[in-house]
Structures are given as structure tokens and as C-alpha cells.
Design a protein around this motif. Structure first.
Motif, PDB file in Angstrom:
ATOM      1  N   LEU A 116       0.808  -1.220   0.000  1.00 47.45           N
ATOM      2  CA  LEU A 116       0.000   0.000   0.000  1.00 47.45           C
ATOM      3  C   LEU A 116       0.845   1.275   0.000  1.00 47.45           C
ATOM      4  O   LEU A 116       0.323   2.353  -0.270  1.00 47.45           O
ATOM      5  CB  LEU A 116      -0.916   0.034   1.232  1.00 47.45           C
ATOM      6  N   LEU A 117       2.129   1.164   0.302  1.00 46.10           N
ATOM      7  CA  LEU A 117       2.945   2.367   0.458  1.00 46.10           C
ATOM      8  C   LEU A 117       2.980   3.187  -0.820  1.00 46.10           C
ATOM      9  O   LEU A 117       2.863   4.420  -0.795  1.00 46.10           O
ATOM     10  CB  LEU A 117       4.360   1.978   0.885  1.00 46.10           C
ATOM     11  N   LYS A 118       3.108   2.504  -1.963  1.00 44.93           N
ATOM     12  CA  LYS A 118       3.204   3.221  -3.236  1.00 44.93           C
ATOM     13  C   LYS A 118       1.903   3.928  -3.598  1.00 44.93           C
ATOM     14  O   LYS A 118       1.891   4.821  -4.456  1.00 44.93           O
ATOM     15  CB  LYS A 118       3.593   2.253  -4.346  1.00 44.93           C
ATOM     16  N   ARG A 119       0.799   3.549  -2.951  1.00 46.28           N
ATOM     17  CA  ARG A 119      -0.489   4.183  -3.239  1.00 46.28           C
ATOM     18  C   ARG A 119      -0.659   5.518  -2.522  1.00 46.28           C
ATOM     19  O   ARG A 119      -1.506   6.319  -2.911  1.00 46.28           O
ATOM     20  CB  ARG A 119      -1.631   3.265  -2.817  1.00 46.28           C
ATOM     21  N   MET A 120       0.097   5.732  -1.450  1.00 49.30           N
ATOM     22  CA  MET A 120      -0.102   6.895  -0.599  1.00 49.30           C
ATOM     23  C   MET A 120       0.806   8.048  -1.024  1.00 49.30           C
ATOM     24  O   MET A 120       2.035   7.962  -0.941  1.00 49.30           O
ATOM     25  CB  MET A 120       0.155   6.536   0.865  1.00 49.30           C
ATOM     26  N   ALA A 121       0.208   9.135  -1.470  1.00 46.72           N
ATOM     27  CA  ALA A 121       0.973  10.303  -1.892  1.00 46.72           C
ATOM     28  C   ALA A 121       1.595  11.030  -0.707  1.00 46.72           C
ATOM     29  O   ALA A 121       2.553  11.785  -0.877  1.00 46.72           O
ATOM     30  CB  ALA A 121       0.081  11.249  -2.681  1.00 46.72           C
ATOM     31  N   VAL A 122       1.051  10.823   0.478  1.00 44.94           N
ATOM     32  CA  VAL A 122       1.624  11.390   1.700  1.00 44.94           C
ATOM     33  C   VAL A 122       1.337  10.420   2.837  1.00 44.94           C
ATOM     34  O   VAL A 122       0.279   9.780   2.866  1.00 44.94           O
ATOM     35  CB  VAL A 122       1.046  12.790   2.018  1.00 44.94           C
ATOM     36  N   VAL A 123       2.299  10.302   3.749  1.00 41.16           N
ATOM     37  CA  VAL A 123       2.131   9.490   4.956  1.00 41.16           C
ATOM     38  C   VAL A 123       2.545  10.338   6.149  1.00 41.16           C
ATOM     39  O   VAL A 123       3.688  10.796   6.223  1.00 41.16           O
ATOM     40  CB  VAL A 123       2.984   8.207   4.906  1.00 41.16           C
ATOM     41  N   VAL A 124       1.610  10.572   7.037  1.00 44.71           N
ATOM     42  CA  VAL A 124       1.874  11.333   8.259  1.00 44.71           C
ATOM     43  C   VAL A 124       1.734  10.372   9.438  1.00 44.71           C
ATOM     44  O   VAL A 124       0.677   9.779   9.645  1.00 44.71           O
ATOM     45  CB  VAL A 124       0.900  12.515   8.414  1.00 44.71           C
ATOM     46  N   GLY A 125       2.805  10.200  10.188  1.00 50.79           N
ATOM     47  CA  GLY A 125       2.801   9.318  11.342  1.00 50.79           C
ATOM     48  C   GLY A 125       2.641  10.080  12.640  1.00 50.79           C
ATOM     49  O   GLY A 125       2.606  11.317  12.658  1.00 50.79           O
ATOM     50  N   GLY A 126       2.582   9.325  13.721  1.00 47.32           N
ATOM     51  CA  GLY A 126       2.383   9.950  15.022  1.00 47.32           C
ATOM     52  C   GLY A 126       3.564  10.746  15.517  1.00 47.32           C
ATOM     53  O   GLY A 126       3.425  11.540  16.458  1.00 47.32           O
ATOM     54  N   ASP A 127       4.729  10.559  14.884  1.00 44.50           N
ATOM     55  CA  ASP A 127       5.913  11.324  15.258  1.00 44.50           C
ATOM     56  C   ASP A 127       6.391  12.237  14.125  1.00 44.50           C
ATOM     57  O   ASP A 127       7.483  12.780  14.182  1.00 44.50           O
ATOM     58  CB  ASP A 127       7.035  10.380  15.697  1.00 44.50           C
ATOM     59  N   THR A 128       5.560  12.428  13.110  1.00 43.25           N
ATOM     60  CA  THR A 128       5.919  13.338  12.020  1.00 43.25           C
ATOM     61  C   THR A 128       5.932  14.782  12.507  1.00 43.25           C
ATOM     62  O   THR A 128       6.814  15.574  12.142  1.00 43.25           O
ATOM     63  CB  THR A 128       4.938  13.182  10.844  1.00 43.25           C
ATOM     64  N   LEU A 129       4.952  15.138  13.320  1.00 47.02           N
ATOM     65  CA  LEU A 129       4.839  16.476  13.902  1.00 47.02           C
ATOM     66  C   LEU A 129       4.859  16.352  15.424  1.00 47.02           C
ATOM     67  O   LEU A 129       4.657  15.256  15.967  1.00 47.02           O
ATOM     68  CB  LEU A 129       3.520  17.130  13.468  1.00 47.02           C
ATOM     69  N   PRO A 130       5.059  17.451  16.138  1.00 50.01           N
ATOM     70  CA  PRO A 130       4.948  17.384  17.602  1.00 50.01           C
ATOM     71  C   PRO A 130       3.547  16.995  18.062  1.00 50.01           C
ATOM     72  O   PRO A 130       3.382  16.384  19.113  1.00 50.01           O
ATOM     73  CB  PRO A 130       5.299  18.810  18.055  1.00 50.01           C
ATOM     74  N   GLU A 131       2.521  17.346  17.268  1.00 52.72           N
ATOM     75  CA  GLU A 131       1.131  17.075  17.639  1.00 52.72           C
ATOM     76  C   GLU A 131       0.682  15.716  17.104  1.00 52.72           C
ATOM     77  O   GLU A 131       1.151  15.254  16.076  1.00 52.72           O
ATOM     78  CB  GLU A 131       0.205  18.158  17.094  1.00 52.72           C
ATOM     79  N   LYS A 132      -0.260  15.113  17.802  1.00 48.89           N
ATOM     80  CA  LYS A 132      -0.922  13.900  17.362  1.00 48.89           C
ATOM     81  C   LYS A 132      -2.420  14.171  17.248  1.00 48.89           C
ATOM     82  O   LYS A 132      -2.944  15.098  17.864  1.00 48.89           O
ATOM     83  CB  LYS A 132      -0.698  12.750  18.364  1.00 48.89           C
ATOM     84  N   LYS A 133      -3.111  13.349  16.458  1.00 44.68           N
ATOM     85  CA  LYS A 133      -4.569  13.390  16.486  1.00 44.68           C
ATOM     86  C   LYS A 133      -5.049  13.136  17.916  1.00 44.68           C
ATOM     87  O   LYS A 133      -4.436  12.333  18.615  1.00 44.68           O
ATOM     88  CB  LYS A 133      -5.160  12.319  15.552  1.00 44.68           C
ATOM     89  N   PRO A 134      -6.091  13.813  18.392  1.00 44.11           N
ATOM     90  CA  PRO A 134      -7.094  14.593  17.659  1.00 44.11           C
ATOM     91  C   PRO A 134      -6.737  16.050  17.359  1.00 44.11           C
ATOM     92  O   PRO A 134      -7.580  16.793  16.888  1.00 44.11           O
ATOM     93  CB  PRO A 134      -8.306  14.541  18.587  1.00 44.11           C
ATOM     94  N   ASP A 135      -5.507  16.475  17.681  1.00 44.87           N
ATOM     95  CA  ASP A 135      -5.083  17.785  17.194  1.00 44.87           C
ATOM     96  C   ASP A 135      -5.195  17.768  15.668  1.00 44.87           C
ATOM     97  O   ASP A 135      -4.796  16.792  15.021  1.00 44.87           O
ATOM     98  CB  ASP A 135      -3.637  18.058  17.629  1.00 44.87           C
ATOM     99  N   PRO A 136      -5.715  18.824  15.062  1.00 49.36           N
ATOM    100  CA  PRO A 136      -5.920  18.801  13.607  1.00 49.36           C
ATOM    101  C   PRO A 136      -4.645  18.956  12.789  1.00 49.36           C
ATOM    102  O   PRO A 136      -4.663  18.731  11.579  1.00 49.36           O
ATOM    103  CB  PRO A 136      -6.855  19.987  13.372  1.00 49.36           C
ATOM    104  N   ALA A 137      -3.526  19.315  13.437  1.00 47.02           N
ATOM    105  CA  ALA A 137      -2.307  19.615  12.683  1.00 47.02           C
ATOM    106  C   ALA A 137      -1.847  18.469  11.783  1.00 47.02           C
ATOM    107  O   ALA A 137      -1.491  18.714  10.617  1.00 47.02           O
ATOM    108  CB  ALA A 137      -1.188  20.034  13.641  1.00 47.02           C
ATOM    109  N   PRO A 138      -1.821  17.215  12.249  1.00 48.52           N
ATOM    110  CA  PRO A 138      -1.371  16.142  11.343  1.00 48.52           C
ATOM    111  C   PRO A 138      -2.261  15.974  10.115  1.00 48.52           C
ATOM    112  O   PRO A 138      -1.757  15.757   9.004  1.00 48.52           O
ATOM    113  CB  PRO A 138      -1.401  14.895  12.238  1.00 48.52           C
ATOM    114  N   LEU A 139      -3.566  16.076  10.293  1.00 49.55           N
ATOM    115  CA  LEU A 139      -4.474  15.915   9.154  1.00 49.55           C
ATOM    116  C   LEU A 139      -4.336  17.086   8.189  1.00 49.55           C
ATOM    117  O   LEU A 139      -4.322  16.901   6.959  1.00 49.55           O
ATOM    118  CB  LEU A 139      -5.913  15.776   9.642  1.00 49.55           C
TER     119      LEU A 139
END
Length: 218
Positions: free
Chosen positions: A128-151
Motif C-alpha cells: 500500500l505504500l506506493k499508493r499513498m501520496a503522503v504518509v503522516v505518522g504519530g511522530d511526524t509532527l509534535p502534535e498527534k490526532k485529535p489535534d488537527p495539525a497532522p491531518l
């Protein structure tokens, strides 16, 4: 006009609870704590590894002081990243739904609270990796969901147009609301409350229905 569909991972595209449970059991055993049930682990999923580990520790009676928690997180990640897709499965119909979305012109992305490295490993394991134009993980940004920043970060990397977030939980619904994005709730995942109590614009139990939901946004 089409646009972008961003997916949550655990409980949405994949049923990862068995591997998360196995890693949790190994972590707890390492610290001399009693095991927890698979159902308990499943109920703890959704807010990222540090929260999952804290919940596992509490359920097994381990004191949650910061140093012990950090050691437990490191142990959990070591065990989980050694075999993140051993017992994990795709939900039925996922691949066919992604095929239909891509054929209709939708760009796909992923936004999860799972660590980025393990996320990429699992996506690659299921091709599935090649299908995803972007992948945001829980450590990509300082914030995690439900903070809207990752989305928001995920959608900023994708083409303009209609936007849809697909998830399975209260956390995902809160994230979509905070980001101002339409939300499709997959009812067969890891939610902890009735589906009708979780804010959503669309509800589905079968991935065969998702391309039709996306088509209504065009």
C-alpha cells in the motif's frame, strides 16, 4: 473535480490489534507485569504508542512514573517494530476500494498516530505504500490526532479539491471536526462508543461503499 481521501490506519485499513497485543504482552513480561487481554489492548488503541503503553501499564498494575513509562515505550516499540505485520490483516475490500478511488481520480494519503517507521513498514508489507501520496505518522509532527495539525499537514501535501478523511474512532472524528474536513466513519474498527454518537457525515461497514461515498463529494 475529484480531490483527496486521507485514511487512518489502525482499525480503518488494517486490523493491527493482534500484533499490538503481542508486543504489549512481551513488554509487560519484560517488566514482570501480568498480561492483559486482547480485548483490553484493542480498547486502548487510537491515541498513539505512549498512551497505549500507559493504558497497558495501568491495566497490569505497573506504576506509571515518567522513567518507567519511557522504558516501557522503548520496550514496546522494540518488540512491535520487530514484527509489525505478523498477525495484522487488511480489512476486507480495502484493496478493491483503493483501486476504484484511484481509477476515479482521487489522490490517497494516510494520517495515523502510529510511529512513522512502523507505518511505512506495514504499508509496504501490504503493498500500500506506493499508493499513498503522503504518509503522516504519530511522530511526524509534535502534535498527534485529535489535534488537527497532522491531518491538515497531510491534506496540504495533496491536490486541491474535495477532501474526505476516513477513520474508525472518536479520535478520528474529533480530528476531522477540528480540521474542518468531512468524515467517513468505518463502523467495524476500534471505536469505543456507538457509531451514532460519533460525529460523521458518512457511515459505512463495507469498503465497497466507500468509492460511492467519495463520488457524492465531487
Amino acid at each position: 473535480m475529484t480531490g483527496a481521501v486521507v485514511f487512518d490506519l489502525d482499525g480503518t485499513l488494517i486490523d493491527s490489534a493482534p500484533d499490538l497485543h503481542a508486543a504489549g504482552l512481551r513488554m509487560l513480561a519484560e517488566f514482570g507485569a501480568p498480561p492483559v487481554t486482547a480485548a483490553q489492548t484493542r480498547s486502548f488503541i487510537g491515541n498513539g504508542v505512549p498512551v497505549l503503553v500507559a493504558r497497558l501499564m495501568a491495566a497490569s498494575g505497573l506504576p506509571d512514573d515518567p522513567h518507567r513509562h519511557a522504558d516501557c515505550v522503548a520496550s514496546f516499540l522494540r518488540h512491535y517494530e520487530a514484527a509489525p505485520a505478523e498477525q495484522t490483516t487488511l480489512y476486507p475490500g480495502v484493496v478493491a476500494a483503493l483501486d476504484r478511488l484511484e481509477a476515479a481520480g482521487w489522490t490517497l494519503g494516510l494520517c495515523t498516530n502510529k510511529p512513522y517507521g512502523a507505518t511505512r513498514t506495514i504499508l509496504a508489507a501490504f503493498d500500500l505504500l506506493k499508493r499513498m501520496a503522503v504518509v503522516v505518522g504519530g511522530d511526524t509532527l509534535p502534535e498527534k490526532k485529535p489535534d488537527p495539525a497532522p491531518l491538515r499537514h497531510a491534506f496540504l501535501a495533496l491536490p486541491d479539491g474535495a477532501r474526505l478523511f476516513v477513520g474508525d474512532s472518536e479520535v478520528d472524528a474529533q480530528t476531522a471536526q477540528a480540521a474542518g474536513v468531512r468524515f467517513a466513519l468505518f463502523s467495524e474498527g476500534y471505536r469505543k462508543s456507538p457509531a451514532d454518537s460519533i460525529p460523521h457525515e458518512h457511515l459505512f461497514a463495507d469498503f465497497a461503499d466507500l468509492p460511492g461515498i467519495a463520488a457524492t463529494l465531487e
